[in-house]
Design an enzyme around this catalytic site. Sequence first.
Site, mmCIF file in Angstrom:
data_model
loop_
_atom_site.group_PDB
_atom_site.id
_atom_site.type_symbol
_atom_site.label_atom_id
_atom_site.label_comp_id
_atom_site.label_asym_id
_atom_site.label_seq_id
_atom_site.Cartn_x
_atom_site.Cartn_y
_atom_site.Cartn_z
ATOM 1 N NE ARG A 192 -2.293 4.318 13.111
ATOM 2 C CZ ARG A 192 -1.600 3.199 13.118
ATOM 3 N NH1 ARG A 192 -0.425 3.151 13.746
ATOM 4 N NH2 ARG A 192 -2.044 2.112 12.532
ATOM 5 C CG ASP B 285 -1.991 -1.099 1.120
ATOM 6 O OD1 ASP B 285 -2.273 -1.534 0.000
ATOM 7 O OD2 ASP B 285 -2.502 -1.525 2.173
ATOM 8 C CG ASP C 194 -5.383 4.296 12.334
ATOM 9 O OD1 ASP C 194 -5.702 4.546 13.507
ATOM 10 O OD2 ASP C 194 -4.848 3.237 11.989
ATOM 11 C CB SER D 256 -6.544 -5.246 8.564
ATOM 12 O OG SER D 256 -5.988 -3.973 8.823
#
Length: 425
Positions: A120, A39, A149, A201
């Site tokens: 994050r 990605d 996110d 994931s």
Amino acid sequence: MAELNASPVTTPSLQTTAAGGGLRGKLNKVVLAYSGGLDTSVVVPWLRENYGCEVVCFTADVGQGIKELEGLEEKAKASGACQLVVKDLKEEFVKDYVFPCLRAGAVYERKYLLGTSMARPVIAKAMVDVAKEVGADAVSHGCTGKGNDQVRFELTFFALNPKLNVVAPWREWDITGREDAIEYAKKHNVPVPVTKKSIYSRDRNLWHLSHEGDILEDPANEPKKDMYMMSVDPEDAPDQAEYVTIGIESGLPVSVNGKRLSPASLLAELNEIGGRHGIGRVDMVENRLVGMKSRGVYETPGGTILFAAARELEFLTLDRETIQVKDSLALKYAELVYSGRWFDPLRESMDAFMQKITETTTGSVTVKLYKGSVIVTSRTSPFSLYRQDISSFESGQIYDQADAAGFIRLYGLPMRVRAMLEQGF
């Protein structure tokens, strides 16, 4: 929760197509949150093609494991990046993000210990710092438009440097899945990672490992036994219990079994101990910030032990009213962290309260770990509000049981008056 993909929010300073620019405009240099997977590897040429910019790949080490960091520089440059910046944020992550949440008792929707939510902002903060260091005018992430996110990254960018442009490819481009990404990579001569694609994931850091997708998307399905990576199945855990003593000072862990450790080292030690006893597995359906429900499974072995110890010590050192207020604020604190508002003045002010209220939460707690369970067996503190001479069933000098009669009459007076009214007294 873990997401891995995204798209751009264009601010007023983002120009439209110009000489030397790309298909969507012109940026000079972009710092990209980079994992080395498919990605983010295709994001690099996409940014260059669409914004005519140099791309600086940034990777944060928050404890995701050495394997995820191997060969990143070669991958980044092969994708077209001008450089890769890697920063070890493990100690900062645990000390400045994890431990404040632990001290606050922050748990989202009764179960989630905020593993991804806390990681994050520390990553995004480092990206802002790198952008300043390399003279970048934009930052980019690979989060999808469906997840939490994207919000966590971008609110941090806004809070720390509102002048930065933010590019989120997954909200812009036409790539819709893995096959599209592979085709785009081949077209732009980007080496396609040959590692086997996980059916889940996942997001991993020193605090936790999350799993989403595949059979987990149906809440009726039990997770497969081989999905877990940080903890053994409680059924397969040792038949012998293990005792662990956690030392705490002012609400923050400082030692394991009498050995003082740095925040990151302490957490890593407890992850290893808790993992072999099947501690810290959570399977939940939660409400995402963007409005939908999602199902995730989390492994947080060390964190689960720490939460049990910290909460238990508070029962010794905090009075009833303080615990009630702290618990009520912890719900809001968790919501703010989950929603990406780490740098919001409200959370910072609440953190100051938590720091003050836990000044005397110092002592040690011993827990027994056995087949997935954490059982508190001992707790001590020099600031304990528990007095055996008062609480004992034996007669004491401080507490006169006869005093209870007057207390009960006054405490129950409103109920008594209401009953008298209803019954015509």
